[in-house]
Design a protein around this motif. Structure first.
Motif, PDB file in Angstrom:
ATOM      1  N   GLU A  43       0.827  -1.203   0.000  1.00 15.27           N
ATOM      2  CA  GLU A  43       0.000   0.000   0.000  1.00 15.27           C
ATOM      3  C   GLU A  43       0.865   1.259   0.000  1.00 15.27           C
ATOM      4  OE1 GLU A  43      -3.368   2.215   2.805  1.00 15.27           O
ATOM      5  OE2 GLU A  43      -2.611   0.217   3.343  1.00 15.27           O
ATOM      6  N   GLU A  47       2.051   2.080  -3.279  1.00 13.85           N
ATOM      7  CA  GLU A  47       0.940   2.293  -4.225  1.00 13.85           C
ATOM      8  C   GLU A  47       0.825   1.153  -5.227  1.00 13.85           C
ATOM      9  OE1 GLU A  47       1.121   6.155  -5.998  1.00 13.85           O
ATOM     10  OE2 GLU A  47       0.484   7.155  -4.149  1.00 13.85           O
ATOM     11  N   TYR A  78      -1.370  -1.330  -5.571  1.00 14.89           N
ATOM     12  CA  TYR A  78      -2.652  -1.698  -4.984  1.00 14.89           C
ATOM     13  C   TYR A  78      -3.070  -3.118  -5.354  1.00 14.89           C
ATOM     14  CZ  TYR A  78      -3.064   3.202  -3.714  1.00 14.89           C
ATOM     15  OH  TYR A  78      -2.840   4.430  -3.162  1.00 14.89           O
ATOM     16  N   ALA A  82      -1.315  -5.227  -2.844  1.00 15.04           N
ATOM     17  CA  ALA A  82      -1.830  -4.883  -1.514  1.00 15.04           C
ATOM     18  C   ALA A  82      -3.213  -5.492  -1.306  1.00 15.04           C
ATOM     19  CB  ALA A  82      -1.881  -3.364  -1.357  1.00 15.04           C
ATOM     20  N   TYR A  98      -4.290  -8.042   1.662  1.00 17.34           N
ATOM     21  CA  TYR A  98      -5.349  -7.714   2.619  1.00 17.34           C
ATOM     22  C   TYR A  98      -6.505  -8.712   2.521  1.00 17.34           C
ATOM     23  CZ  TYR A  98      -3.249  -3.243   3.950  1.00 17.34           C
ATOM     24  OH  TYR A  98      -2.421  -2.275   4.461  1.00 17.34           O
ATOM     25  N   LYS A 144      -9.880  -2.628   4.657  1.00 18.62           N
ATOM     26  CA  LYS A 144      -8.743  -2.168   3.862  1.00 18.62           C
ATOM     27  C   LYS A 144      -8.980  -2.433   2.371  1.00 18.62           C
ATOM     28  CE  LYS A 144      -5.291  -0.091   5.850  1.00 18.62           C
ATOM     29  NZ  LYS A 144      -4.823   1.223   5.328  1.00 18.62           N
ATOM     30  N   LEU A 181      -8.898   0.522  -0.385  1.00 14.75           N
ATOM     31  CA  LEU A 181      -7.953   0.526  -1.498  1.00 14.75           C
ATOM     32  C   LEU A 181      -8.650   0.503  -2.851  1.00 14.75           C
ATOM     33  CD1 LEU A 181      -4.893  -1.668  -0.498  1.00 14.75           C
ATOM     34  CD2 LEU A 181      -5.184   0.784  -0.399  1.00 14.75           C
ATOM     35  N   ASN A 196      -7.862   3.143  -5.544  1.00 13.37           N
ATOM     36  CA  ASN A 196      -7.388   2.703  -6.849  1.00 13.37           C
ATOM     37  C   ASN A 196      -8.254   3.270  -7.966  1.00 13.37           C
ATOM     38  OD1 ASN A 196      -5.663   0.742  -8.498  1.00 13.37           O
ATOM     39  ND2 ASN A 196      -7.731   0.140  -9.081  1.00 13.37           N
TER      40      ASN A 196
END
Length: 851
Positions: free
Chosen positions: A289, A292, A294, A297, A301, A309, A313, A317
């Motif tokens: 994250e 960046e 995503y 990430a 998550y 989260k 995101l 995004n």
């Protein structure tokens, strides 16, 4: 290994060592058979063997009587003085040789010997077993194995020697290779790793390894964040120096050797609780994250079970990539969210509406659109959330594929007025959906082509204002493409558009740049310059690669495949089909529609007509629901060609559908691009059409057929299906010989000739002798190419010149089938054509098969 099989790489390295080397260094993880292979290579030679792991290990004296020194477990020597003493021993004894075995990489002090060519290094790749090695090993163990099982063993083990040996032992009881054997072999390999490697590490290193195992790649920063160990850098350095299980990707980016990572994941499942594993994934998600990244990430998550989260995101995004939203890549994360979280966010409702539309679920798309409308209605006029919801609704009104393009002429000015009044702030768009077209990109703007000049003058400015960066150059490019589709010459307009290319690169988007370059490439292809078209797309692909714009690559590669189809390069087409075609008819994604159509065209060229029909089937409802005129036209043409080749008369209906759409919008190029594939269908239409538009269409179809005579021609390899005698008969049939002539030339009976002729017709899938020459055009000596008579070049030149003249003639033009598609030969009793192979009108056959 009980009975040694020496891989080819090890044999070659050993020969190089014997010829000119002094040091042979084995560097590979545990289980690669370093000791066994070294012993086999040195068999019969006087060797002094030492192990650095023994407590009494010491280097031999120079004056001792030994010629070849083998030191196993060299990674156990961690004292710099001992390694320097070994280097001094090598330098002082140039007549003696050294074999060093290590689970680590060569120490720095030994690298000088490698640089000077005195040391040969055997790495893991040199010790992997290929299929022949696997076969030899199973034979030596007296374990029966089939070719298919060998392929499966090679695939599952990737040639890892220990895995192959254990698999052979597991199969000694007569059990065939299968999932149970694979699981049993992996389990035994893991037990070996546990005792031979893992348990020798101290506890902090074990924990460090387990906590990095869930991540395919990592760097030092991530290792510190995930493990929480301030000494992560020192541990990574130690692993690199004394093991080969940690591999380096470029500068300070790492990944584990795949088999060892699988073992670590297996070990982590046994040692860590679910809560502890989720905490690891969430720490990894935080790292991605902050970078960046995503996509990674969200994956972390999701595995960590942190849905809040994931929601956060996805919203972020969508703000970062609002044009595309990366919806397809993010689909599984959207669908993993509880509906209550989606209903609380305008951005997430927008994303769900678009996601459903992209998967052709238009009912679901409208349901989420209505939910977003209700959210906006509940918010006060000045509420920022309400403004965002109204902005997202306006975005969907323009972007949703089921919204017809002709309604945009009213929608865009209305949105422009709202933006001017600052009532909405519209996110950017993806006008092209990463396709090489504006006319048939995110929307099908065919209805606009009827009044393209008027629309260019009246709504170009509001369109460019609404679309922001995506509007730079859009109006000019759309107008040029409209004229190109209608068959007009576009060279002057294209020069004007290219003059804006710098402005598009500076202030616009890669989407418009690809559309402009794609249009230029299609123009070059239509003009008979496929090499220029290919070079242009490849050059843009390389530049986009440097910019990190890899999202365009699938459609770029599909466009390159279409150029290969035009040029008849079926080897390149087959490679694209094998490596890049979507080939997933049960999960349609309309963002890949350009690739689906290319796939169907490739299947036609590869002789898989039924597969082409299956590929097209899911696109039918999309073309109807979303008013995709050009896609529907393309679908009908490909389907017509496929049905025609299957001798299904319904091809006529499909062709009429395509021509009806083309006539409605005065399109020429979307039809004529199919050239030689569609020409015979057009010539067999029952209802003549003498309109100026149709005459222009036929002229352009003939021009493309002359440029690309092999376009969509299926590959045939008759040598694989016809016997030698049948090949001779086929050749004589192509020359128009009668059965009596064939019998006399081949010195066989007439009844035998008839049998051969019957077999040839059956295998070429034709029913009449008069059709053999057309089939012989596809029956080639070199797969994918036609072998033609010497007179063909001259005839083609005349044909090309004629079609060029027709192409520039717009009045008093009659459809002319041309010599490549002339009338059927006048049949005579016992003959396949006219005398001596002509067609009864003095024309020699164009295609002659050479054997």
């Amino acid at each position: 290994m009980p009975k040694i099989v020496i891989p080819k790489g090890a044999q070659e390295a050993f020969r190089a060592f014997c010829d000119r080397g002094r040091v042979l260094f084995f560097s590979a993880p545990c289980g690669f058979g370093k000791t066994a292979v070294a012993d086999a290579l040195l068999e019969g030679k006087p060797v002094l063997r030492l192990s650095a792991e023994r407590g009494d290990f010491a280097l031999p004296a120079a004056e001792d009587a030994w010629e070849l020194l083998l030191i196993d477990d060299l990674q156990a020597i961690q004292e710099e003085e001992t390694l320097l003493a070994l280097c001094a021993l090598i330098r002082s004894l140039p007549e003696r040789r050294f074999v060093l075995l290590s689970r680590g990489t060569p120490p720095g002090c030994l690298m000088a010997f490698q640089y000077t060519g005195l040391m040969t290094v055997l790495g893991p790749r040199d010790l992997l077993l290929d299929r022949e090695n696997i076969r030899q090993l199973f034979l030596s163990e007296e374990v029966p194995v089939t070719d298919g099982e060998i392929a499966g063993i090679a695939r599952e083990s990737i040639g890892y020697p220990l895995g192959v040996v254990i698999t052979a032992q597991c199969m000694k009881g007569g059990e065939p290779f299968g999932p149970d054997i694979v699981a049993q072999a992996f389990r035994q390999v893991y037990f070996y790793f546990e005792t031979a490697i893992y348990q020798r590490f101290d506890l902090p290193l074990r924990r460090f390894l387990l906590e990095l195992a869930p991540f395919e790649t990592f760097d030092l920063e991530m290792a510190r964040m995930v493990s929480g160990d301030p000494h992560a850098g020192e541990l990574l350095d130690w692993l690199q120096r004394y093991t080969t299980m940690l591999l380096c990707d470029g500068i300070r980016r790492f990944h584990f050797w795949p088999q060892f990572r699988d073992f670590l994941l297996w070990e982590m499942e046994r040692e860590y609780t679910d809560e502890k594993r989720r905490a690891l994934f969430n720490r990894g998600g935080l790292y991605y994250e902050l970078k960046e990244d995503y996509s990674h990430a969200l994956e972390c998550y999701t595995l960590g079970g942190d849905h809040s989260k994931v929601s956060e995101l996805l919203i972020r995004n969508a703000e970062l990539h609002p044009g595309m939203g990366h919806y397809s890549e993010m689909e599984k994360y959207y669908r993993s969210l509880p509906e209550s979280e989606i209903l609380a966010s305008p951005s997430l409702m927008q994303g769900m509406s678009m996601l459903c539309a992209l998967s052709a679920d238009y009912e679901g798309s409208e349901r989420w659109y209505r939910a977003l409308e209700e959210f906006a209605a509940r918010c006060p006029r000045q509420d920022a959330a309400g403004k965002q919801a109204r902005s997202r609704l306006a975005w969907l009104d323009i972007s949703l594929p089921q919204r017809p393009a002709d309604s945009l002429a009213e929608t865009i000015p209305a949105v422009f007025r709202l933006m001017t009044a600052k009532e909405v702030a519209l996110p950017p768009f993806s006008v092209t959906s990463t396709l090489p077209s504006i006319l048939n990109g995110g929307k099908d703007f065919s209805p606009w082509t009827r009044r393209d000049d008027l629309l260019y003058r009246t709504i170009r400015i509001p369109v460019e204002a609404v679309l922001g960066r995506d509007g730079v150059g859009l109006g000019d490019a759309a107008l040029v493409e409209s004229k190109f589709a209608q068959g007009e010459g576009i060279v002057p307009r294209m020069l004007t558009l290219l003059a804006r290319q710098g402005d598009i690169q500076r202030s616009g988007t890669p989407d418009i740049e690809f559309a402009v370059v794609g249009l230029l490439a299609r123009g070059q292809l239509a003009a008979g310059r496929p090499d220029d078209a290919r070079d242009m797309i490849r050059s843009l692909r390389a530049r986009f690669g440097e910019m990190g714009q890899s999202r365009f690559f699938p459609n770029m590669d599909a466009l390159l495949c279409r150029i290969d189809l035009a040029m008849g390069d079926l080897d390149a087409v087959e490679q694209w089909y094998r490596d890049s075609a979507p080939r997933d008819p049960f999960h349609i994604n309309i963002m890949k529609r350009y690739q689906y159509f290319t796939q169907a065209m490739a299947e036609l060229a590869l002789g898989r007509t039924e597969a082409a029909l299956f590929t097209l089937a899911p696109l039918e409802s999309y073309c109807e629901s979303c008013a995709r005129y050009i896609d529907g036209l393309t679908l009908a043409i490909i389907r017509a060609v496929a049905l025609y080749r299957r001798r299904d008369e319904s091809w006529r209906h499909e062709l009429d559908r395509a021509l009806e759409t083309a006539r409605e919008f005065r399109y020429i190029r979307p039809v004529s691009a199919f050239g030689t594939a569609i020409l015979p269908l057009l010539e067999k239409r029952e209802t003549p059409d003498r309109s100026p538009w149709y005459r222009r269409l036929m002229a352009d179809v003939r021009a493309q057929a002359a440029f690309y005579p092999a376009f969509l021609e299926p590959r045939m390899a008759p040598a694989e299906s016809l016997t030698a005698a049948e090949m001779q008969v086929l050749r004589l049939l192509c020359a128009g010989k009668s059965n009596a002539d064939i019998g006399r030339i081949m010195n066989i009976k007439l009844t035998t000739v008839k049998t051969h002729v019957s077999h040839v017709l059956e295998k070429l899938e034709v029913s009449r002798r008069s059709e053999v020459r057309a089939a012989a055009k596809k029956a080639v000596a070199h797969p994918g190419r036609s072998v033609i008579s010497a007179g063909f070049a001259e005839k083609t030149a005349r044909f090309t010149q004629k079609t060029k003249e027709e192409h520039h003639e717009t009045t008093s033009m009659e459809p002319d089938p041309g010599p490549c598609h002339g009338p059927e030969p006048v049949p005579r009793p016992g003959l396949g054509g006219g005398r001596d192979g002509d067609d009864g009108k003095g024309n020699r056959p164009l295609y002659v098969l050479y054997i």
